[in-house]
Design a protein around this motif. Structure first.
Motif, PDB file in Angstrom:
ATOM      1  N   LEU A 119      21.449  18.969  -0.763  1.00 48.01           N
ATOM      2  CA  LEU A 119      20.948  17.674  -0.305  1.00 48.01           C
ATOM      3  C   LEU A 119      20.644  16.752  -1.489  1.00 48.01           C
ATOM      4  N   ASP A 120      20.211  17.329  -2.586  1.00 44.71           N
ATOM      5  CA  ASP A 120      19.844  16.516  -3.745  1.00 44.71           C
ATOM      6  C   ASP A 120      21.063  15.996  -4.492  1.00 44.71           C
ATOM      7  N   ARG A 121      22.253  16.443  -4.091  1.00 46.94           N
ATOM      8  CA  ARG A 121      23.475  15.890  -4.699  1.00 46.94           C
ATOM      9  C   ARG A 121      23.808  14.514  -4.154  1.00 46.94           C
ATOM     10  N   PHE A 122      23.235  14.142  -3.024  1.00 44.73           N
ATOM     11  CA  PHE A 122      23.411  12.778  -2.523  1.00 44.73           C
ATOM     12  C   PHE A 122      22.796  11.795  -3.520  1.00 44.73           C
ATOM     13  N   PRO A 123      23.361  10.586  -3.634  1.00 44.10           N
ATOM     14  CA  PRO A 123      22.689   9.567  -4.453  1.00 44.10           C
ATOM     15  C   PRO A 123      21.256   9.335  -4.004  1.00 44.10           C
ATOM     16  N   GLN A 124      21.020   9.342  -2.677  1.00 41.85           N
ATOM     17  CA  GLN A 124      19.654   9.325  -2.161  1.00 41.85           C
ATOM     18  C   GLN A 124      19.320  10.762  -1.778  1.00 41.85           C
ATOM     19  N   GLY A 125      18.827  11.524  -2.745  1.00 48.16           N
ATOM     20  CA  GLY A 125      18.679  12.961  -2.564  1.00 48.16           C
ATOM     21  C   GLY A 125      17.387  13.374  -1.907  1.00 48.16           C
ATOM     22  N   ARG A 154       9.707   7.889  -3.842  1.00 49.68           N
ATOM     23  CA  ARG A 154       9.865   7.141  -5.093  1.00 49.68           C
ATOM     24  C   ARG A 154      11.318   7.226  -5.588  1.00 49.68           C
ATOM     25  N   ALA A 155      11.871   8.439  -5.565  1.00 46.15           N
ATOM     26  CA  ALA A 155      13.253   8.616  -6.015  1.00 46.15           C
ATOM     27  C   ALA A 155      14.227   7.896  -5.088  1.00 46.15           C
ATOM     28  N   LEU A 156      13.945   7.934  -3.787  1.00 43.59           N
ATOM     29  CA  LEU A 156      14.846   7.323  -2.806  1.00 43.59           C
ATOM     30  C   LEU A 156      14.923   5.815  -2.966  1.00 43.59           C
TER      31      LEU A 156
END
Length: 377
Positions: free
Chosen positions: A17-23, A136-138
């Motif tokens: 899942l964390d491989r998505f740009p929005q992980g 925050r990352a998203l």
């Protein structure tokens, strides 16, 4: 030993899942969420899914499983809105959506009894609103963001309406969609289970095109005709909700109708305002101070606290207040224009236009480059 096996399978899913740009930032809370939504076997299989859309034959090869069994698993996952299934040239093509916007929201898009939605809502709240690393990352990494604000169309004057392109209008997204659906707002549904939901309508968030087709097919959202969908949008206007949608010009897949108290996009816009987590419209409100009576209705309506009351510096009325716009954090939604009883607020064009990616592929590539994840595509 069994504990380590389970952790490894869910850990692999989290990495996928964390491989998505929005992980999805790995954490114990995330593992608890994933364990509610995926069985151990499903976690292992989904961790092997490619980023790009794939067929059952492709999944069968990846999983080293016969086609009949593979098809059964894919249909089960699509039936739970974990996967989106799309018909292309008479064949089903599957794609694993990111957690957001994706299967996190879908899990609360309807009332269901196969999982404890109250417990799931509490986990989502802790993971997203308290732990904060994920959100925050998203929303704050890179220059290209997941979502954008749509202008409140009734607030447009005849003059500035000339400068609004079709892709900037929620009404045009609705009219041009191949499929339209409406479902329960994930954010308000989540807050409902926490006893903190506002009175805004819950069945009001809209999906379109291929995403809508899949959600309708499996009963996660309700199919709706164009005119009825426009009525939903009008209801959102009347409740001063902000239209937050996919940051693309073509094939917009979702528009959420957001309140300032429950909805993730508005909360993050306040919390990380200086980082511009949501793309604005091409407009900014202007207050005609000579007409403003300082009633504060615009301040109450603004979902991101971009409107405040300041002294009018009137020597005759020293306690008189007037509204002031904080342009650096304003989304340009135009809700304040609607709420002003004195018509003392109007919209003007921003000095430079906001750039919107062409489509989902364009946006995904831009986000991946900016977040150092291009190799995963």
């Amino acid at each position: 030993m069994a504990h380590n096996t389970i952790k490894t399978d869910y850990d692999k899913l989290a990495d996928r899942l964390d491989r998505f740009p929005q992980g999805a930032c790995p954490s114990e809370l995330l593992f608890k969420i994933l364990k509610m939504l995926f069985s151990e076997k499903e976690a292992k299989l989904v961790s092997l899914m490619p980023i790009k859309p794939f067929t059952a034959k492709k999944a069968s090869r990846n999983w080293k499983m016969n086609l009949t069994s593979t098809q059964k698993v894919l249909d089960e996952l699509a039936g739970r809105a974990i996967l989106i299934d799309i018909e292309q040239n008479g064949e089903s093509v599957y794609v694993l959506p990111p957690p957001m916007a994706g299967f996190f929201e879908f899990s609360l898009m309807r009332v269901r009894d196969d999982i404890d939605q109250k417990v799931l809502s509490e986990l989502f709240y802790e993971y997203i609103n308290v732990e904060e690393d994920f959100i925050r990352a998203l929303f704050t990494q890179g220059q290209t963001q997941l979502g954008r604000t749509f202008v409140h169309e009734p607030a447009l004057s005849k003059e500035n309406a000339l400068y609004v392109l079709d892709y900037e209008r929620a009404t045009e997204v609705i009219k041009r969609a191949t499929h339209r659906s409406v479902g329960i707002c994930y954010c308000r549904h989540k807050m409902h289970h926490l006893g903190r939901a506002c009175n805004a309508p819950q069945e009001i968030c809209m999906t379109f095109n291929t995403t809508a087709a899949s959600l309708i097919k499996h009963g996660w959202a309700r199919s709706i005709e164009t005119e009825k969908c426009l009525d939903v949008l009008q209801a959102a206007y009347e409740h001063n909700l902000v239209q937050f949608g996919e940051n693309v010009r073509e094939e917009v897949n979702f528009i959420c109708n957001c309140c300032g108290c429950c909805c993730e996009a508005m909360i993050v816009s306040r919390r990380f305002a200086i980082l511009h987590p949501v793309h604005t419209t091409n407009f900014i409100p202007v207050v005609t101070e000579s007409d403003c009576n300082g009633c504060g209705k615009c301040v109450m309506a603004c979902p991101v606290e971009a409107m405040t009351l300041v002294s009018s510096n009137n020597p005759v009325k020293p306690e008189m207040k007037v509204a002031k716009v904080h342009e650096d954090i304003c989304l340009g939604c135009g809700v304040c224009v609607r709420t002003c009883p004195k018509d003392s607020i109007y919209l003007k064009s921003r000095p430079s236009r906001v750039i919107t990616p062409l489509n989902g592929t364009h946006r995904t590539v831009l986000m991946a480059i900016e977040r150092g994840k291009l190799q995963h595509l």
